[in-house]
Design an enzyme around this catalytic site. Structure first.
Site, PDB file in Angstrom:
ATOM      1  N   LYS A  77       0.966  -1.106   0.089  1.00  0.00           N
ATOM      2  CA  LYS A  77       0.073   0.089  -0.147  1.00  0.00           C
ATOM      3  C   LYS A  77       0.894   1.137  -0.150  1.00  0.00           C
ATOM      4  O   LYS A  77       2.008   1.320   0.532  1.00  0.00           O
ATOM      5  CB  LYS A  77      -0.858  -0.042   1.063  1.00  0.00           C
ATOM      6  CG  LYS A  77      -1.732   0.969   1.329  1.00  0.00           C
ATOM      7  CD  LYS A  77      -2.754   0.550   2.463  1.00  0.00           C
ATOM      8  CE  LYS A  77      -3.988   1.863   2.709  1.00  0.00           C
ATOM      9  NZ  LYS A  77      -4.719   1.555   4.029  1.00  0.00           N
ATOM     10  N   SER A  80      -9.508   1.286   2.922  1.00  0.00           N
ATOM     11  CA  SER A  80      -8.742   2.104   2.050  1.00  0.00           C
ATOM     12  C   SER A  80      -7.725   1.250   1.293  1.00  0.00           C
ATOM     13  O   SER A  80      -7.289   1.816   0.331  1.00  0.00           O
ATOM     14  CB  SER A  80      -8.267   3.191   2.972  1.00  0.00           C
ATOM     15  OG  SER A  80      -7.309   2.477   3.899  1.00  0.00           O
ATOM     16  N   SER A  83      -9.851  -1.303   7.068  1.00  0.00           N
ATOM     17  CA  SER A  83      -9.140  -1.093   5.862  1.00  0.00           C
ATOM     18  C   SER A  83      -8.494  -2.226   5.146  1.00  0.00           C
ATOM     19  O   SER A  83      -8.114  -1.869   4.015  1.00  0.00           O
ATOM     20  CB  SER A  83      -8.084   0.221   5.665  1.00  0.00           C
ATOM     21  OG  SER A  83      -8.805   1.309   5.581  1.00  0.00           O
TER      22      SER A  83
END
Lengths: 473, 486
Positions: free
Chosen positions: B78, B153, B177
């Site tokens: 990420k 996310s 997330s």
């Protein structure tokens, strides 16, 4: 009207590294060289606690009679400023590492206890350097993240003299405990003062002015004096005193409202989620307590008890490392008074002149003890010592060997001195006659002659005794 | 050789160790897969083609090393993890050109284990969002249907794993997330216990809730990644000093010995019919296999959304104060006045959701509001933790849904933050309680979309949690790769 004064003192802790990262704290480096991702607030960086800073804060608390909390918390104090890389200062709100405590000061009407509110840990900000000429501001983050303790007093002080006494005494204590280096020119010991006025004896407090960032005792005193005058004038004119933050201008000797970082901030304190509670275990506290040097009073009493003159004691206690040096020298030759006298006369001025810390003196405690011993035995005289010391300081040589090499040992052998005395008496029959007729003053002339004959090598005290004996013959 | 991308993480690692193919082959396959799928799903902010191939070549020169369990395995991280050589954008315009000078502890550990990073995965800006639509670099799309969101996310990480770009990826989970995009994309995601994995070098959203964790296509693969990244880190004071358990030799429990608690507050929420159907089928599969299911009372979970959005926003408002355009990041030009410089840099550099949360967080910490909001939320958090511990005392693990609706069309809720916050209800409580949670596919809905469940365990009980997860994985029908994977 009676002035009411409270102090907030910031002392930089004597740690090698910053509060939350391994960057060095030593001042003097090129701007923005003692920095890393943590103290510059890079994305993803996290603080890690410097255990030494916790110990030093606890040590200050112990020395000031504070309660050292077993568990205290860091909080974030949020505000924006270019010298504050994270957008928050990491400080302690509730509970701080130390609560309460006090220190006594001397006043003309006797000793007075100044209470402390708290001592807390926090990190320092960087520095903004305003380049007026080019109309820009440069930021140096070398200082960002440096560990500080903030010591907050109760409003127990009532004059600038009291405030200055308190500051000086606190500074001396923290320096002696090695909590801080206390270099005020580097901002390592600085204070904010809160000043208000109230009718004498009134229990209520007046509106206060807070003067920020005073980095000398003198400025603190002057700022308080000025602020008392300013507020007195306002009261006299029937005008209100505003609660404001002021800056002291040492050139003009006046306080002025601060323009930047001014208004009442809402700091939005909340517990710092990146750090666990600060823990001081009973074991750690005990260890710190055991490692604490004697208080200044205890040390002074101890030295006076060994026969040192009061002015010598004051001198030694004012110079960092001097008392420790004396203790070490005494281990080699247990004559504190004599060693201290040599320190006062030779060592301290030499170290000062050469800008050498006393513990690093080229004349080791052992060699200074040896010199004292040689003098006591009459092997080295005062004048010879004066000549020897600069060489000892320069070379670190062993005193006895050096004295012999330089021919600066004294003739203190009684037989040799008697022989010399006999010669002097024989070559000055008239003076000898006068002495015998009661003119005792002549003796010093004869001693002078003997010293001359020995080219200064005779022990003057022994020379006098030898002459008296020779004159009786 | 063309099928390297279909292999799971452990299979890839084993094949590399056995020299069935080289690290360069593995990395090339991942890059080729990215080239093929990226136009449709947009999982990457940065593709690390050159550096990945260079690292692979270096590894191939020295040959496989059995001491490095991820030798040659391509991974995505990420874009909130600091990794040298690529910008850490955190999905924000403000950090578009921010190249970190240091690496996240997780990145260092994966590297040391031999992993090769092929991409920085897309995410909502500063990990704030549930759809990956709040990335300044455009939305990521769901590999099961590019018209749908992948969740967020960590939507880029989940989509990259589901679309077979990489066999594993790293994400962060502050309020779901990892678990929510894993569920919406049909892969496995683990949020470890708070403090099990270092947060150092990961762009902070809410420090007391953030936790990094892995995505992969099976529970065992996730376990391998956790075994590499977990453990004490002197650079993160909130990282636990507890020794790490063995996650590689999991002892699967017997179904008949397993009791799962169903938090009443979550199972009584309304579900979209296709999700409801899939969840009922999953529960039936479990009971058929002999697993005992029982309802457990967790009354304070109804405060989760309010509690979370106060605490997370408060911490975020402070964590994001450093993005002022002074030392790094995008700085608004033309205004020498300090406050205007801050205001303009932040207004221009930060997106709407981030600004919304900064304002909310600033408000709840303000003088006069702190007690009513922040302090009360901190107290409620303790009540939720109490519920969590009590409920775990009544069963082995807690079983919860992950979302009440399946992956939804892009743009559905972008102007409706409250609805989107409410959708996080199933995942937030775990972050508030700090425990570990494993999200795994429970099957496909009648509409052909993956539906996930999550398993919650006691703090630092990852080994047991993963063991139970491995059992559930066998009981549930496999979802396989999405149709687009071909």
């Amino acid at each position: 009207m009676e002035p009411v004064i409270g102090l907030e003192i910031h002392a930089q802790l004597k740690t090698k590294t910053k509060l939350f990262c391994p960057c060095p704290t030593e001042p003097g480096a090129e701007p923005n060289t003692n920095i890393c991702e943590v103290c510059t607030g890079q994305p993803g960086a996290l603080p890690r606690m410097n255990g030494k800073a916790i110990e030093l804060a606890a040590k200050a608390g112990l020395a000031l009679g504070s309660k050292v909390n077993g568990q205290s918390l860091f909080s974030r104090k949020n505000y924006f400023y270019p010298d504050l890389p994270n957008g928050f200062q990491t400080s302690q709100l509730d509970p701080p590492i130390c609560q309460g405590g006090s220190m006594d000061i001397e006043t003309p009407s006797g000793p007075k206890t100044i209470r402390l509110n708290r001592i807390h840990l926090e990190d320092d900000a960087g520095k903004c350097v305003h380049d007026e000429k080019r109309g820009r501001t440069l930021v140096d983050l070398n200082r960002a993240g440096t560990p500080l303790i903030e010591i907050v007093t109760e409003p127990d002080l009532n004059s600038s003299a009291e405030a200055m006494d308190f500051l000086k005494k606190l500074h001396a204590l923290l320096v002696r405990l090695e909590v801080t280096e206390g270099r005020m020119e580097e901002g390592e010991f600085r204070c904010d003062v809160n000043v208000s006025l109230r009718p004498k004896g009134s229990p209520t407090m007046g509106v206060r002015g807070e003067i920020k960032n005073l980095n000398s005792f003198r400025y603190a005193g002057q700022a308080i004096e000025y602020e008392i005058k300013r507020q007195t004038a306002l009261y006299a004119q029937g005008q209100p005193v505003l609660q404001e933050t002021l800056h002291f201008d040492p050139a003009r000797h006046e306080t002025r409202p601060l323009r930047s970082k001014e208004e009442a901030h809402d700091y939005r304190y909340f517990p710092q989620p990146d750090l666990p509670p600060v823990r001081v275990s009973p074991e750690l506290l005990e260890r710190i307590g055991l490692s604490m040097p004697a208080t200044a009073e205890e040390t002074a009493q101890n030295l006076l008890g060994q026969g040192l003159r009061e002015d010598v004691v004051t001198l030694l206690m004012d110079r960092k490392g001097a008392v420790g040096y004396l203790e070490e020298a005494r281990a080699h030759y247990d004559q504190a008074k004599k060693i201290a006298a040599l320190m006062a006369e030779f060592l301290l001025p030499a170290c000062q002149k050469a800008d050498v810390p006393i513990p690093d003196s080229p004349v080791t405690p052992r060699n200074l003890a040896k010199l004292a011993e040689l003098m006591d035995k009459g092997v080295v005289g005062r004048r010879a010592a004066q000549e020897l010391f600069p060489i000892l300081f320069r070379t670190g040589a062993e005193p006895e060997a050096l004295a012999r090499e330089k021919g600066l040992t004294q003739i203190s052998d009684k037989g040799a001195l008697l022989a010399l005395a006999a010669e002097v008496v024989a070559s000055h029959p008239k003076e000898a006659e006068n002495y015998r007729n009661g003119q005792e003053k002549v003796l010093s002339f004869l001693v002078g002659q003997l010293m001359r004959k020995s080219r200064g090598a005779a022990d003057p005290k022994g020379a006098g005794e030898a002459l008296i004996e020779a004159l009786k013959a | 050789m063309t099928d390297i991308h279909r292999l799971g993480l452990r299979q890839t690692a084993q094949a590399l160790q056995a020299r069935e193919f080289s690290a360069t082959d593995a990395v090339s396959a991942a890059l080729e897969r990215i080239r093929l799928t990226e136009p449709r799903i947009g999982a990457c902010v940065t593709v690390l083609g050159e550096s990945a191939l260079r690292e692979a070549k270096l590894l191939d020169e020295s040959g496989p090393d059995p001491a490095r369990p991820l030798w040659g395995v391509p991974l995505a991280v990420k874009d909130v993890f600091d990794l040298k050589g690529a910008p850490t954008t955190a999905g924000s315009r403000l950090l578009e050109n921010y190249f970190p000078a240091f690496e996240a502890t997780v990145v260092e550990r994966l590297r040391a284990a031999g992993a090769i990073f092929v991409s920085k995965a897309n995410c909502d800006e500063f990990a704030m969002g549930s759809t990956t639509e709040f990335s300044a670099y455009g939305p990521t799309k769901n590999p099961w249907d590019p018209a749908l969101v992948p969740g967020g996310s960590s939507g880029g990480s989940a989509a990259a794993v589901a679309a077979l770009q990489v066999p594993g990826a790293m994400g962060t989970d502050t309020g779901g997330s990892i678990r929510q995009p894993a569920a919406l994309c049909g892969c496995v995601g683990l949020k470890p216990t708070y403090g099990r994995v270092s947060r150092y070098g990961i762009v902070a959203f809410a420090s007391s809730l953030d936790q990094a964790g892995p995505f992969a296509r099976s529970v065992g693969d996730v376990a391998l990644l956790l075994s590499v990244i977990a453990g004490p880190d002197g650079k993160d004071s909130t990282c636990s000093a507890r020794p790490v358990d063995d996650y590689l030799n999991l002892k699967e429990p017997k179904a008949a010995d397993l009791t799962l608690g169903l938090p009443d507050a979550l199972w009584s929420a309304g579900f979209e019919p296709s999700v409801d159907e899939a969840l009922s089928a999953a529960k039936k599969a479990l009971t058929d296999a002999g697993v005992r299911l029982k309802s457990v009372s967790m009354p304070n979970l109804r405060y989760s959304v309010a509690t979370y959005y106060i605490l997370a926003a408060a911490e975020a408002s402070s964590n994001l104060a450093r993005y002022d355009g002074v030392r790094y990041g995008q700085r608004a030009e033309g205004d020498p006045e300090l406050v205007a410089l801050y205001r303009r840099s932040r207004s221009q550099g930060l997106g709407p959701e981030v600004r919304r949360r900064i304002m909310l967080g600033t408000f709840v910490l303000s003088s006069g509001y702190y007690d009513a909001y922040f302090k009360k939320a901190a107290q409620t958090r303790r009540l939720i933790l109490g519920d969590y511990q009590r409920a775990l005392g009544e069963c082995d693990y807690l079983l919860a849904p992950v979302t009440s609706i399946p992956a939804w069309p892009l743009g559905s809720f972008t102007d409706d933050p409250l609805t989107i916050y409410q959708l996080d209800m199933m995942t937030l409580p775990l972050n508030l309680a700090g425990g570990p949670g494993l999200s795994l596919p429970a099957g496909l809905s009648s509409a052909g979309l993956p539906v996930g469940v999550q398993l919650w365990g006691p703090s630092f009980g990852e080994a047991g949690l993963l063991s139970a997860g491995a059992l559930l994985e066998r009981i549930f029908p496999p979802v396989g790769p999405p149709p687009m994977a071909g």
